[in-house]
Design a protein around this motif. Sequence first.
Motif, PDB file in Angstrom:
ATOM      1  N   LYS A 146       1.302   1.634   0.825  1.00 53.59           N
ATOM      2  CA  LYS A 146       1.048   0.351   1.500  1.00 53.59           C
ATOM      3  C   LYS A 146       1.686  -0.785   0.745  1.00 53.59           C
ATOM      4  CE  LYS A 146      -2.644   0.984   4.539  1.00 53.59           C
ATOM      5  NZ  LYS A 146      -3.593   0.409   5.386  1.00 53.59           N
ATOM      6  N   GLY A 147       2.983  -0.758   0.616  1.00 54.07           N
ATOM      7  CA  GLY A 147       3.692  -1.904   0.051  1.00 54.07           C
ATOM      8  C   GLY A 147       3.739  -1.944  -1.469  1.00 54.07           C
ATOM      9  N   SER A 148       2.649  -1.580  -2.108  1.00 59.99           N
ATOM     10  CA  SER A 148       2.649  -1.543  -3.577  1.00 59.99           C
ATOM     11  C   SER A 148       1.723  -0.404  -3.993  1.00 59.99           C
ATOM     12  CB  SER A 148       2.145  -2.863  -4.163  1.00 59.99           C
ATOM     13  OG  SER A 148       0.742  -2.977  -3.966  1.00 59.99           O
ATOM     14  N   TRP A 149       1.857   0.019  -5.221  1.00 57.25           N
ATOM     15  CA  TRP A 149       1.006   1.120  -5.682  1.00 57.25           C
ATOM     16  C   TRP A 149      -0.448   0.674  -5.789  1.00 57.25           C
ATOM     17  CZ3 TRP A 149       2.430   5.898  -5.305  1.00 57.25           C
ATOM     18  CH2 TRP A 149       3.790   6.249  -5.418  1.00 57.25           C
ATOM     19  N   LYS A 150      -0.647  -0.574  -6.190  1.00 58.18           N
ATOM     20  CA  LYS A 150      -2.031  -1.048  -6.299  1.00 58.18           C
ATOM     21  C   LYS A 150      -2.695  -1.073  -4.923  1.00 58.18           C
ATOM     22  CE  LYS A 150      -5.086  -4.692  -7.826  1.00 58.18           C
ATOM     23  NZ  LYS A 150      -5.260  -6.029  -8.420  1.00 58.18           N
ATOM     24  N   SER A 151      -1.981  -1.621  -3.937  1.00 57.93           N
ATOM     25  CA  SER A 151      -2.531  -1.646  -2.576  1.00 57.93           C
ATOM     26  C   SER A 151      -2.792  -0.243  -2.070  1.00 57.93           C
ATOM     27  CB  SER A 151      -1.562  -2.338  -1.618  1.00 57.93           C
ATOM     28  OG  SER A 151      -1.348  -3.663  -2.025  1.00 57.93           O
ATOM     29  N   THR A 152      -1.877   0.656  -2.391  1.00 57.54           N
ATOM     30  CA  THR A 152      -2.037   2.044  -1.966  1.00 57.54           C
ATOM     31  C   THR A 152      -3.311   2.627  -2.557  1.00 57.54           C
ATOM     32  OG1 THR A 152       0.369   2.273  -1.896  1.00 57.54           O
ATOM     33  CG2 THR A 152      -0.907   4.309  -1.918  1.00 57.54           C
ATOM     34  N   PHE A 153      -3.553   2.340  -3.821  1.00 56.37           N
ATOM     35  CA  PHE A 153      -4.745   2.856  -4.484  1.00 56.37           C
ATOM     36  C   PHE A 153      -6.017   2.292  -3.862  1.00 56.37           C
ATOM     37  CE2 PHE A 153      -7.074   4.687  -7.958  1.00 56.37           C
ATOM     38  CZ  PHE A 153      -8.198   3.884  -8.061  1.00 56.37           C
ATOM     39  N   VAL A 154      -6.037   0.979  -3.707  1.00 58.04           N
ATOM     40  CA  VAL A 154      -7.243   0.334  -3.174  1.00 58.04           C
ATOM     41  C   VAL A 154      -7.520   0.823  -1.761  1.00 58.04           C
ATOM     42  CG1 VAL A 154      -8.289  -1.861  -2.543  1.00 58.04           C
ATOM     43  CG2 VAL A 154      -6.917  -1.685  -4.613  1.00 58.04           C
ATOM     44  N   SER A 155      -6.477   0.901  -0.967  1.00 57.69           N
ATOM     45  CA  SER A 155      -6.632   1.331   0.418  1.00 57.69           C
ATOM     46  C   SER A 155      -7.155   2.765   0.498  1.00 57.69           C
ATOM     47  CB  SER A 155      -5.294   1.164   1.128  1.00 57.69           C
ATOM     48  OG  SER A 155      -5.112   2.145   2.065  1.00 57.69           O
ATOM     49  N   ALA A 156      -6.745   3.602  -0.443  1.00 56.01           N
ATOM     50  CA  ALA A 156      -7.195   4.995  -0.428  1.00 56.01           C
ATOM     51  C   ALA A 156      -8.626   5.140  -0.933  1.00 56.01           C
ATOM     52  CB  ALA A 156      -6.258   5.861  -1.269  1.00 56.01           C
ATOM     53  N   ASN A 157      -8.995   4.300  -1.912  1.00 54.57           N
ATOM     54  CA  ASN A 157     -10.305   4.465  -2.535  1.00 54.57           C
ATOM     55  C   ASN A 157     -11.390   3.577  -1.961  1.00 54.57           C
ATOM     56  OD1 ASN A 157     -10.191   6.349  -5.096  1.00 54.57           O
ATOM     57  ND2 ASN A 157      -8.237   5.289  -4.932  1.00 54.57           N
ATOM     58  N   LYS A 158     -10.986   2.403  -1.506  1.00 50.76           N
ATOM     59  CA  LYS A 158     -11.974   1.456  -0.963  1.00 50.76           C
ATOM     60  C   LYS A 158     -11.433   0.928   0.365  1.00 50.76           C
ATOM     61  CE  LYS A 158     -14.694   1.233  -4.677  1.00 50.76           C
ATOM     62  NZ  LYS A 158     -16.149   1.284  -4.755  1.00 50.76           N
ATOM     63  N   PRO A 159     -11.374   1.794   1.361  1.00 50.04           N
ATOM     64  CA  PRO A 159     -10.691   1.432   2.604  1.00 50.04           C
ATOM     65  C   PRO A 159     -11.301   0.239   3.333  1.00 50.04           C
ATOM     66  CG  PRO A 159     -11.810   3.557   2.813  1.00 50.04           C
ATOM     67  CD  PRO A 159     -11.906   3.170   1.389  1.00 50.04           C
ATOM     68  N   LEU A 160     -12.550  -0.104   3.020  1.00 48.11           N
ATOM     69  CA  LEU A 160     -13.176  -1.216   3.747  1.00 48.11           C
ATOM     70  C   LEU A 160     -12.782  -2.576   3.180  1.00 48.11           C
ATOM     71  CD1 LEU A 160     -16.726   0.306   4.224  1.00 48.11           C
ATOM     72  CD2 LEU A 160     -14.818   0.249   5.851  1.00 48.11           C
ATOM     73  N   PHE A 161     -12.104  -2.549   2.036  1.00 51.28           N
ATOM     74  CA  PHE A 161     -11.744  -3.819   1.418  1.00 51.28           C
ATOM     75  C   PHE A 161     -10.308  -4.195   1.732  1.00 51.28           C
ATOM     76  CE2 PHE A 161     -15.167  -5.185  -1.333  1.00 51.28           C
ATOM     77  CZ  PHE A 161     -15.977  -4.063  -1.368  1.00 51.28           C
ATOM     78  N   SER A 162     -10.044  -5.475   1.702  1.00 51.04           N
ATOM     79  CA  SER A 162      -8.687  -5.959   1.933  1.00 51.04           C
ATOM     80  C   SER A 162      -7.818  -5.646   0.720  1.00 51.04           C
ATOM     81  CB  SER A 162      -8.734  -7.476   2.153  1.00 51.04           C
ATOM     82  OG  SER A 162      -7.496  -8.048   1.837  1.00 51.04           O
ATOM     83  N   VAL A 163      -6.550  -5.375   0.987  1.00 54.24           N
ATOM     84  CA  VAL A 163      -5.642  -5.110  -0.129  1.00 54.24           C
ATOM     85  C   VAL A 163      -4.691  -6.268  -0.373  1.00 54.24           C
ATOM     86  CG1 VAL A 163      -5.738  -2.635   0.263  1.00 54.24           C
ATOM     87  CG2 VAL A 163      -3.932  -3.967   1.313  1.00 54.24           C
ATOM     88  N   LEU A 164      -4.940  -7.352   0.309  1.00 53.98           N
ATOM     89  CA  LEU A 164      -3.999  -8.463   0.209  1.00 53.98           C
ATOM     90  C   LEU A 164      -3.967  -9.064  -1.189  1.00 53.98           C
ATOM     91  CD1 LEU A 164      -4.468 -10.460   3.526  1.00 53.98           C
ATOM     92  CD2 LEU A 164      -2.499  -9.095   2.795  1.00 53.98           C
ATOM     93  N   SER A 165      -2.767  -9.235  -1.678  1.00 53.92           N
ATOM     94  CA  SER A 165      -2.617  -9.931  -2.944  1.00 53.92           C
ATOM     95  C   SER A 165      -2.757 -11.419  -2.667  1.00 53.92           C
ATOM     96  CB  SER A 165      -1.232  -9.628  -3.513  1.00 53.92           C
ATOM     97  OG  SER A 165      -0.885 -10.609  -4.463  1.00 53.92           O
ATOM     98  N   CYS A 166      -3.370 -12.138  -3.594  1.00 53.15           N
ATOM     99  CA  CYS A 166      -3.533 -13.571  -3.342  1.00 53.15           C
ATOM    100  C   CYS A 166      -2.295 -14.353  -3.776  1.00 53.15           C
ATOM    101  CB  CYS A 166      -4.790 -14.103  -4.039  1.00 53.15           C
ATOM    102  SG  CYS A 166      -4.697 -13.994  -5.824  1.00 53.15           S
ATOM    103  N   GLY A 167      -1.267 -13.637  -4.233  1.00 53.61           N
ATOM    104  CA  GLY A 167      -0.010 -14.292  -4.571  1.00 53.61           C
ATOM    105  C   GLY A 167      -0.109 -15.230  -5.754  1.00 53.61           C
ATOM    106  N   PHE A 168      -1.021 -14.955  -6.634  1.00 52.88           N
ATOM    107  CA  PHE A 168      -1.252 -15.831  -7.771  1.00 52.88           C
ATOM    108  C   PHE A 168      -0.084 -15.769  -8.756  1.00 52.88           C
ATOM    109  CE2 PHE A 168      -3.847 -18.412 -10.310  1.00 52.88           C
ATOM    110  CZ  PHE A 168      -3.822 -17.970 -11.620  1.00 52.88           C
ATOM    111  N   LYS A 169       0.354 -16.926  -9.195  1.00 49.09           N
ATOM    112  CA  LYS A 169       1.441 -16.966 -10.173  1.00 49.09           C
ATOM    113  C   LYS A 169       0.954 -17.603 -11.471  1.00 49.09           C
ATOM    114  CE  LYS A 169       5.874 -16.497  -7.945  1.00 49.09           C
ATOM    115  NZ  LYS A 169       5.463 -15.246  -7.363  1.00 49.09           N
ATOM    116  N   VAL A 170       1.293 -16.974 -12.555  1.00 49.38           N
ATOM    117  CA  VAL A 170       0.843 -17.475 -13.852  1.00 49.38           C
ATOM    118  C   VAL A 170       1.962 -18.277 -14.512  1.00 49.38           C
ATOM    119  CG1 VAL A 170       0.090 -16.774 -16.151  1.00 49.38           C
ATOM    120  CG2 VAL A 170      -0.690 -15.509 -14.142  1.00 49.38           C
ATOM    121  N   ARG A 171       1.611 -19.387 -15.071  1.00 48.77           N
ATOM    122  CA  ARG A 171       2.609 -20.148 -15.826  1.00 48.77           C
ATOM    123  C   ARG A 171       2.575 -19.693 -17.271  1.00 48.77           C
ATOM    124  NH1 ARG A 171       1.976 -26.304 -13.787  1.00 48.77           N
ATOM    125  NH2 ARG A 171       4.046 -26.433 -14.650  1.00 48.77           N
TER     126      ARG A 171
END
Lengths: 510, 150
Positions: A146-171
């Motif tokens: 699902k687009g990234s390995w982290k999303s793939t993991f979350v989607s497989a293990n916690k399918p009821l939760f959103s996998v959307l990244s919040c796009g946070f950028k660190v300075r």
Amino acid sequence: MLSSKTLIFKKQKRKTKNGKNKKSKKISVSTKQESVTKQYQIAQEEEQEEEDEGFSLKDSVQSENHGVQPLGNLYFNPSSHNSRNIGLGNLQTLTDELVLDILALLEGTNLGILSTVSKGFYIFCNHEPLWRNLVLENCKGGFFFKGSWKSTFVSANKPLFSVLSCGFKVRDFYSDYLFQSWLCANLEMKPEWLERDNIVRRKGISVDEFVLNFEEPNKPVLLEGCLENNWPALEKWNRDYLIEKCGDVKFSVGPVEMKLEDYFRYSDQVREERPLYLFDPKFAEKIPQLEKDYDIPMYFNEDLFSVLGNDRPDYRWIIIGPAGSGSSFHIDPNSTSAWNAVIKGSKKWVLFPPDVVPPGVHPSPDGAEVASPVSIIEWFMNFYNETKNWKKRPIECVCKVGEVIFVPNGWWHLVINLEDSIAITQNFVSRRNLLNVLEFLERPNACTLVSGTSDRVNLHDKFKNAIETYLPGTIDELTLKAEEKKAQQNKPSFWDTVTDSKAGAFKFSF
Amino acid sequence: MSSTKLLTLKTSDGEEFKLDEAVAVKSQAIKNMVEDDCVSNAIPLPNVDSKTMTKVIEYWKKHSEEGVSKDQLNDFDKGFLEVHHSVLYDLLLAANYLNDKELVDVICQEVADRIKGKTPEEIRKEFDIKNDFTPEEEEKIRQENAWAFD
């Protein structure tokens, strides 16, 4: 620390592999750091020796960077604080690799929780290779990418939760290791890495010509036009056809086995430094139709391992992978020669003769292991230019649809797919390298070196006996010939046989 | 290569340690030097201080002892790793520098165990980490990782 050259980016106007980008604009990794990066670039441009320094990032969507910058940029930051160190607390004295070694021991939930601790840990915990390992351990080849390995993991293990990244950028997060990792995942092959194409090409030669001019002297060659008449695969093999024929059958992909459809879903979306590569040695046994769709080019019909029947080592593979996938430097197993035919896509090849170890490669003294710590793209970034001025230059080419490359035994080679590719490769033993192979199999550490078979220790004896049975007298004949030849001359290295080589005393040895 | 051969290791603060070669080669880096035959003089270890080297050698010696059971080694390791964090991380850096995979793995596991099962606030306390998120940022990140807190 990364060198200054790697801090400069040039914007792509269009994706182009031809010629250099003469008019290039600057691009920054993240908009917030633009002014800093730009200042530095201007300073660096004045120091540049080469005209076309810089890297092209892939056109299509890049993987998440979260604002990571290389360590060198820290010196241009007026406040000079590195949120990496603040965020790691006591652990800041450790190297990035050690931090990642520790994180590699955590479960997914631990990583998720840890990423909320600080900005520094947020970035570390989003390091994709960590999630890739978790997915492959947990789901094996049955993952739904699902687009990234982290999303793939979350989607497989916690399918009821959103996998959307919040796009946070660190300075203000500086790390060479993490930056380099992201860079290599998103880099495109520079045009100048693709320019050199010095392999000998032949079309329509006879088998005898091939044996005399290439197989016997152990020289590589690119053969054109030998697949035209008897390779239905060239027309038939597209995604739909393959998925239809292969259905739910699983193919070898790195450490796991996957259905084709699942693999294509992954390879279409992924952006990583070392993409998983589909490389299956039993494709013909799994789907007999695939074997019917191609035919061994006539030059390679002699296949002496066939005397072993089902006991023979692995010898043929279907190879499927996205742009950026491939094989880093290695020598093919068992001292065999190989041919590789492109059915879809294109591949860049870099080959070195047996007596020239490629830069950045460290074989162990017995040849049992090859340490090539860098990924393919990193090899091009850091080592390729070294070879430009060598007298013993590598043989290079881009192999396109319908072309077949002959890789002589013992040659080092590196391959990278320039686009989505499908190919067939086979390794073989003919009378020309039979003695080599027998000698290889006889070595005391043969049981670790010999590959592709479950019966390593006995392979030499089995093979030798089988040859004596089916082709009696062959070994003796070849041995005699070899002794005669040896008596006449010292065997020249590849470069001695190339007429324009003024190699002199340039030599590598272990 | 007699098993009673002694090597000399010299740490960053100038102290010298004499050690059986058979024990010292737990460090792959030292092992390589032995194989390359460059250990006739003291081996300089500029990245390791004497305090850390002492601990490393303590570990090597215990793990080279004969007749020690696995359970006994586990107990030893547990006690061995119960040190102040700065000592532990110096040890990890040294083990990494000396290329002793076994020791690196043991320490990494220890640190990982100190992370597992803790809340974010507990982790911050354990490793003396400043929470550098603004409340809004923290909320965003928390939402993104809500699945982990489930």
